[in-house]
Design an enzyme around this catalytic site. Structure first.
Site, short mmCIF file in Angstrom:
data_model
loop_
_atom_site.label_atom_id
_atom_site.label_comp_id
_atom_site.label_asym_id
_atom_site.label_seq_id
_atom_site.Cartn_x
_atom_site.Cartn_y
_atom_site.Cartn_z
CG HIS A 75 -1.98 -0.98 1.22
ND1 HIS A 75 -3.09 -0.88 2.03
CD2 HIS A 75 -2.15 -2.13 0.49
CE1 HIS A 75 -3.89 -1.91 1.82
NE2 HIS A 75 -3.34 -2.67 0.89
CD GLU A 77 -2.06 4.27 3.13
OE1 GLU A 77 -3.24 4.50 3.46
OE2 GLU A 77 -1.74 3.44 2.26
CB CYS A 105 -6.49 -0.44 5.20
SG CYS A 105 -4.76 -0.97 5.20
CB CYS A 108 -2.04 1.81 6.06
SG CYS A 108 -1.60 0.87 4.58
#
Length: 175
Positions: A75, A77, A105, A108
């Protein structure tokens, strides 16, 4: 079974933003994250972008690479936090701010706390999977030993929401 994504992503109808370098505010940094999201779209990844700022300078920038890396943890992040830690030579990002186009999420959100970021600013709230105010808020857990400053929604929220919604709409039309 490994499924390949379609070789050509839907054409991105959005233009990158070119914010003035003279005013380094939330809109400036979120514009850079938005540009990362456009790069993700062009790579046929979910268009989420992230930048990390420390002392007025960008120390990391990334977008989702889940599909190309075949890695569920790739991801924006997570990649940016790893870059930022390498950039400053410390896993503690205590005075840094993370800007991301969609609410983090659970994975993250946990990483933002573990990295000891000072602040997280996200554009689009995520009521289904967001864990900094959407579906839940890890920052509100009473026993957590670090708390983030949050700026939730508002900064380029409409632009980032439109980017995400258009991407998925065009993907569905292609299928």
């Amino acid at each position: 079974m490994v499924m390949d994504s379609q070789p050509n992503p839907p054409l991105c109808p959005f233009e990158k933003r070119f914010p003035s370098q003279l005013v380094r505010d939330d809109t400036f940094y979120m514009s850079l994250a938005y540009n990362q999201a456009i790069d993700a779209w062009r790579a046929d990844e979910v268009p989420i972008g992230c930048v990390i700022e420390l002392g007025g300078e960008v120390i990391a920038s990334a977008h989702n690479t889940v599909e190309s890396a075949r890695d569920p943890s790739a991801h924006a992040e997570m990649l940016a936090i790893t870059q930022a830690a390498a950039s400053i030579g410390d896993w503690r990002l205590e005075n840094a701010t993370l800007y991301v186009t969609k609410e983090p999420c659970p994975m993250c959100s946990g990483a933002t706390l573990m990295a000891r970021l000072k602040r997280v600013c996200y554009a689009v709230p995520d009521p289904k999977m967001g864990c900094l105010g959407g579906a839940s808020n890890l920052n509100d857990l009473p026993r957590v030993n670090h708390h983030l400053e949050l700026t939730a929604g508002g900064v380029l929220e409409d632009e980032c929401r439109e980017l995400l919604q258009t991407f998925f709409k065009l993907k569905r039309e292609r299928e």
